[in-house]
Design a protein around this motif. Sequence first.
Motif, PDB file in Angstrom:
ATOM      1  N   ALA A 432       0.822  -1.204   0.000  1.00 46.74           N
ATOM      2  CA  ALA A 432       0.000   0.000   0.000  1.00 46.74           C
ATOM      3  C   ALA A 432       0.861   1.263   0.000  1.00 46.74           C
ATOM      4  O   ALA A 432       0.606   2.228  -0.740  1.00 46.74           O
ATOM      5  CB  ALA A 432      -0.925  -0.008   1.213  1.00 46.74           C
ATOM      6  N   VAL A 433       1.920   1.264   0.833  1.00 53.16           N
ATOM      7  CA  VAL A 433       2.797   2.437   0.908  1.00 53.16           C
ATOM      8  C   VAL A 433       3.478   2.684  -0.444  1.00 53.16           C
ATOM      9  O   VAL A 433       3.512   3.808  -0.962  1.00 53.16           O
ATOM     10  CB  VAL A 433       3.849   2.248   2.022  1.00 53.16           C
ATOM     11  CG1 VAL A 433       4.913   3.352   1.942  1.00 53.16           C
ATOM     12  CG2 VAL A 433       3.181   2.270   3.381  1.00 53.16           C
ATOM     13  N   GLY A 434       4.055   1.602  -1.033  1.00 57.47           N
ATOM     14  CA  GLY A 434       4.747   1.752  -2.319  1.00 57.47           C
ATOM     15  C   GLY A 434       3.807   2.152  -3.441  1.00 57.47           C
ATOM     16  O   GLY A 434       4.149   3.000  -4.291  1.00 57.47           O
ATOM     17  N   VAL A 436       0.988   3.832  -3.264  1.00 53.54           N
ATOM     18  CA  VAL A 436       0.586   5.231  -3.140  1.00 53.54           C
ATOM     19  C   VAL A 436       1.737   6.160  -3.511  1.00 53.54           C
ATOM     20  O   VAL A 436       1.573   7.142  -4.261  1.00 53.54           O
ATOM     21  CB  VAL A 436       0.098   5.525  -1.703  1.00 53.54           C
ATOM     22  CG1 VAL A 436      -0.103   7.028  -1.500  1.00 53.54           C
ATOM     23  CG2 VAL A 436      -1.198   4.783  -1.429  1.00 53.54           C
ATOM     24  N   ALA A 437       2.952   5.847  -2.993  1.00 54.75           N
ATOM     25  CA  ALA A 437       4.106   6.724  -3.248  1.00 54.75           C
ATOM     26  C   ALA A 437       4.437   6.783  -4.732  1.00 54.75           C
ATOM     27  O   ALA A 437       4.621   7.881  -5.307  1.00 54.75           O
ATOM     28  CB  ALA A 437       5.311   6.217  -2.456  1.00 54.75           C
ATOM     29  N   TYR A 438       4.504   5.613  -5.365  1.00 52.83           N
ATOM     30  CA  TYR A 438       4.874   5.613  -6.779  1.00 52.83           C
ATOM     31  C   TYR A 438       3.697   5.966  -7.683  1.00 52.83           C
ATOM     32  O   TYR A 438       3.898   6.366  -8.852  1.00 52.83           O
ATOM     33  CB  TYR A 438       5.459   4.259  -7.166  1.00 52.83           C
ATOM     34  CG  TYR A 438       6.773   3.983  -6.487  1.00 52.83           C
ATOM     35  CD1 TYR A 438       7.875   4.805  -6.696  1.00 52.83           C
ATOM     36  CD2 TYR A 438       6.911   2.913  -5.614  1.00 52.83           C
ATOM     37  CE1 TYR A 438       9.090   4.567  -6.057  1.00 52.83           C
ATOM     38  CE2 TYR A 438       8.124   2.652  -4.965  1.00 52.83           C
ATOM     39  CZ  TYR A 438       9.201   3.490  -5.201  1.00 52.83           C
ATOM     40  OH  TYR A 438      10.388   3.257  -4.561  1.00 52.83           O
ATOM     41  N   GLY A 439       2.495   5.821  -7.160  1.00 52.65           N
ATOM     42  CA  GLY A 439       1.346   6.277  -7.941  1.00 52.65           C
ATOM     43  C   GLY A 439       1.289   7.790  -8.022  1.00 52.65           C
ATOM     44  O   GLY A 439       0.852   8.360  -9.035  1.00 52.65           O
ATOM     45  N   LEU A 440       1.723   8.481  -6.965  1.00 51.67           N
ATOM     46  CA  LEU A 440       1.746   9.938  -6.976  1.00 51.67           C
ATOM     47  C   LEU A 440       2.940  10.490  -7.738  1.00 51.67           C
ATOM     48  O   LEU A 440       2.897  11.630  -8.233  1.00 51.67           O
ATOM     49  CB  LEU A 440       1.770  10.453  -5.527  1.00 51.67           C
ATOM     50  CG  LEU A 440       0.521  10.137  -4.684  1.00 51.67           C
ATOM     51  CD1 LEU A 440       0.715  10.596  -3.246  1.00 51.67           C
ATOM     52  CD2 LEU A 440      -0.708  10.835  -5.286  1.00 51.67           C
ATOM     53  N   HIS A 441       4.016   9.708  -7.806  1.00 51.00           N
ATOM     54  CA  HIS A 441       5.213  10.190  -8.509  1.00 51.00           C
ATOM     55  C   HIS A 441       5.807   9.028  -9.296  1.00 51.00           C
ATOM     56  O   HIS A 441       6.529   8.198  -8.740  1.00 51.00           O
ATOM     57  CB  HIS A 441       6.236  10.744  -7.507  1.00 51.00           C
ATOM     58  CG  HIS A 441       7.421  11.386  -8.153  1.00 51.00           C
ATOM     59  ND1 HIS A 441       8.489  10.679  -8.648  1.00 51.00           N
ATOM     60  CD2 HIS A 441       7.687  12.701  -8.409  1.00 51.00           C
ATOM     61  CE1 HIS A 441       9.381  11.505  -9.148  1.00 51.00           C
ATOM     62  NE2 HIS A 441       8.912  12.751  -9.028  1.00 51.00           N
ATOM     63  N   HIS A 442       5.466   8.961 -10.580  1.00 52.13           N
ATOM     64  CA  HIS A 442       5.957   7.868 -11.404  1.00 52.13           C
ATOM     65  C   HIS A 442       7.456   8.013 -11.625  1.00 52.13           C
ATOM     66  O   HIS A 442       7.932   9.101 -11.996  1.00 52.13           O
ATOM     67  CB  HIS A 442       5.257   7.875 -12.768  1.00 52.13           C
ATOM     68  CG  HIS A 442       3.813   7.540 -12.677  1.00 52.13           C
ATOM     69  ND1 HIS A 442       3.052   7.227 -13.796  1.00 52.13           N
ATOM     70  CD2 HIS A 442       2.965   7.456 -11.633  1.00 52.13           C
ATOM     71  CE1 HIS A 442       1.820   6.984 -13.426  1.00 52.13           C
ATOM     72  NE2 HIS A 442       1.731   7.124 -12.119  1.00 52.13           N
ATOM     73  N   PRO A 456       1.939   1.261 -10.593  1.00 50.59           N
ATOM     74  CA  PRO A 456       2.559   1.392  -9.260  1.00 50.59           C
ATOM     75  C   PRO A 456       2.408   0.143  -8.395  1.00 50.59           C
ATOM     76  O   PRO A 456       3.282  -0.178  -7.585  1.00 50.59           O
ATOM     77  CB  PRO A 456       1.837   2.592  -8.651  1.00 50.59           C
ATOM     78  CG  PRO A 456       0.569   2.727  -9.411  1.00 50.59           C
ATOM     79  CD  PRO A 456       0.872   2.240 -10.804  1.00 50.59           C
ATOM     80  N   VAL A 457       1.299  -0.592  -8.532  1.00 47.41           N
ATOM     81  CA  VAL A 457       1.090  -1.796  -7.707  1.00 47.41           C
ATOM     82  C   VAL A 457       2.078  -2.890  -8.106  1.00 47.41           C
ATOM     83  O   VAL A 457       2.774  -3.469  -7.263  1.00 47.41           O
ATOM     84  CB  VAL A 457      -0.360  -2.305  -7.835  1.00 47.41           C
ATOM     85  CG1 VAL A 457      -0.522  -3.625  -7.087  1.00 47.41           C
ATOM     86  CG2 VAL A 457      -1.340  -1.257  -7.326  1.00 47.41           C
ATOM     87  N   PHE A 458       2.174  -3.167  -9.398  1.00 49.87           N
ATOM     88  CA  PHE A 458       3.070  -4.232  -9.840  1.00 49.87           C
ATOM     89  C   PHE A 458       4.532  -3.820  -9.724  1.00 49.87           C
ATOM     90  O   PHE A 458       5.412  -4.651  -9.540  1.00 49.87           O
ATOM     91  CB  PHE A 458       2.722  -4.649 -11.273  1.00 49.87           C
ATOM     92  CG  PHE A 458       1.504  -5.521 -11.353  1.00 49.87           C
ATOM     93  CD1 PHE A 458       1.596  -6.882 -11.146  1.00 49.87           C
ATOM     94  CD2 PHE A 458       0.262  -4.956 -11.605  1.00 49.87           C
ATOM     95  CE1 PHE A 458       0.481  -7.689 -11.202  1.00 49.87           C
ATOM     96  CE2 PHE A 458      -0.868  -5.752 -11.658  1.00 49.87           C
ATOM     97  CZ  PHE A 458      -0.768  -7.121 -11.454  1.00 49.87           C
ATOM     98  N   TYR A 459       4.799  -2.500  -9.837  1.00 50.48           N
ATOM     99  CA  TYR A 459       6.166  -2.047  -9.627  1.00 50.48           C
ATOM    100  C   TYR A 459       6.590  -2.311  -8.172  1.00 50.48           C
ATOM    101  O   TYR A 459       7.700  -2.785  -7.907  1.00 50.48           O
ATOM    102  CB  TYR A 459       6.278  -0.559  -9.949  1.00 50.48           C
ATOM    103  CG  TYR A 459       7.678  -0.013  -9.738  1.00 50.48           C
ATOM    104  CD1 TYR A 459       8.695  -0.291 -10.642  1.00 50.48           C
ATOM    105  CD2 TYR A 459       7.982   0.766  -8.622  1.00 50.48           C
ATOM    106  CE1 TYR A 459       9.979   0.190 -10.446  1.00 50.48           C
ATOM    107  CE2 TYR A 459       9.261   1.254  -8.414  1.00 50.48           C
ATOM    108  CZ  TYR A 459      10.251   0.955  -9.327  1.00 50.48           C
ATOM    109  OH  TYR A 459      11.526   1.431  -9.123  1.00 50.48           O
ATOM    110  N   THR A 460       5.680  -2.039  -7.216  1.00 44.10           N
ATOM    111  CA  THR A 460       5.976  -2.297  -5.798  1.00 44.10           C
ATOM    112  C   THR A 460       6.133  -3.796  -5.548  1.00 44.10           C
ATOM    113  O   THR A 460       7.013  -4.229  -4.787  1.00 44.10           O
ATOM    114  CB  THR A 460       4.864  -1.718  -4.908  1.00 44.10           C
ATOM    115  OG1 THR A 460       4.707  -0.325  -5.210  1.00 44.10           O
ATOM    116  CG2 THR A 460       5.201  -1.882  -3.443  1.00 44.10           C
ATOM    117  N   GLY A 471       8.407  -7.290 -14.799  1.00 48.02           N
ATOM    118  CA  GLY A 471       9.001  -6.439 -15.833  1.00 48.02           C
ATOM    119  C   GLY A 471       8.970  -4.968 -15.525  1.00 48.02           C
ATOM    120  O   GLY A 471       9.286  -4.138 -16.391  1.00 48.02           O
ATOM    121  N   GLN A 472       8.601  -4.594 -14.305  1.00 46.37           N
ATOM    122  CA  GLN A 472       8.504  -3.181 -13.954  1.00 46.37           C
ATOM    123  C   GLN A 472       9.806  -2.661 -13.339  1.00 46.37           C
ATOM    124  O   GLN A 472      10.253  -1.553 -13.636  1.00 46.37           O
ATOM    125  CB  GLN A 472       7.361  -2.983 -12.948  1.00 46.37           C
ATOM    126  CG  GLN A 472       5.981  -3.272 -13.496  1.00 46.37           C
ATOM    127  CD  GLN A 472       5.436  -2.114 -14.310  1.00 46.37           C
ATOM    128  OE1 GLN A 472       5.556  -0.953 -13.927  1.00 46.37           O
ATOM    129  NE2 GLN A 472       4.859  -2.414 -15.476  1.00 46.37           N
TER     130      GLN A 472
END
Length: 511
Positions: A432-434, A436-442, A456-460, A471-472
């Motif tokens: 959840a933290v990752g 939100v953080a990466y969703g706000l700042h790609h 952002p979810v799969f990247y985290t 692959g993210q």
Amino acid sequence: MEINDLTPAESRLWRAFASGTDVDFRTADSSAANSSAANSSAANSSAANSSAANLDDPAVGGTWGPERTVRASVLRSLLLDGPREDGRVAALSLAGARVTGRLDLQYATVDHPVRLRHCHFDEAPRFYGARLRELNLSESVLPGLISHAVRVEGVLRLTRARFSDTVRLAGAEVTGSLYLESTRIETPNTEWPVLQLNQAVLGADLWAPGLRAAGEVRLTGARVAGTINLNDSVLDRQGGSAVQAETLAAEADVLLRRADVRGRLELRGARIPGRLDLSHARLANAGNTALRASSCVIGELWLREGPAVQGALNLRRAQVDVLFLQPEVVPDWVQLNDLTYTSLIPHEPAERRLPMLEKGDSYLPFTYEQLTAAYRRIGDDDAARLVQLAKQRRRRRTLPWYGRLWGHLQDIAVGYGFRPLRAGGWLLSLLAVGSVAYGLHHPPALKPAEAPGFDPVFYTLDLLLPVISFGQENAFAPEGWYQTLSYVLIVTGWILATTVITGLTRTVSRQ
């Protein structure tokens, strides 16, 4: 011995011997009868009876007169060469007499029952190496007993006898039982065992409930074909061994229910296929070992319903089928190295059993494994996991600082793999933290033309899960504190994965 050399009391006994007739010099019954005839008052009759009974107490036998005094030499002559009567069984059956001199039957063979009850002995009888048919010294008062290597073809009765010095029965062989109910042994010299039964062989029971021994009771190497009953006994040798029973072999039970043992109860190397019952017992040897049952083989060991043991409890290398141990009885110091048991009762939560494993002086993995196995045998897997978790925490204290640090991380993360649901909680929280953080700042793409769409979810998840790749992670490169966050997620993911895999490995290896 000539009949003319005998006193009236001895003549009476001489005549009775041939037919095995009882001779009783006690006066309580006759005194009570005379008092009742002379007085109609029940209170006066009771008082007179009590007074006569006191006069018949063997403890005051030193004051008895010639009318109830028998020389030990007369008893010896009767037993070795007394008169016989056709068709009758000769026996020495005497009660309420004072025996003067030493009754010495050393190495003698006596084919007649010897019953000397309620008697007072001026000197300790000597039966060393003798062969007897039956020996009964019940309720007598004696200054000790010398009976090493005696053989009794029957029973040996010392019921309610009182001894003022050592009772020596080392190496004795009794084909029947040895009776010591409510017997008292007190001696001014407690450096030596007051009751010596070492290397004795009993064909039936050692029956001694209510025994009082002010000194060591020695049963080292004894062999008892039946039960050893020391219920309600008081065995007092503070600061030393109250009971010395190394390599004792009892074919049935050893009972010390409600016993008061003041000193060490030494059972090292004993073999008790039945029950060693210490229910309601008080074991006290403060500052030293109270119970040593190391290297023993015991069917059932019961330590329950009594006060906490005062002193150390040593069960090292013991093998017990059923261990009935209440946590309240366990002392502050226990030694459980290599103790094995099949069943542990009563069933208690692991939180109440674990303190016992912490009371030793070192980390002993085997004790945790034994407790874990006991819980698994009854299907309490939750308690088994809790014991294993406690084992890892106890082991952590033995590691260097970096090992302890890694252990704390594993404990906090997933409880060393024994609390896998905690790993799921951590993963969801970090996801959840990752997200939100990466969703706000790609994070910017390394190769924009070739990069997939950012999620952002799969990247985290790519950062958290070290084995799976979506692959993210390889397509995007965060900057600044977002890069620091990625490092935290990667390290945390490895910690969680390593601990979960370790826990799963333990589970599989136990199946």
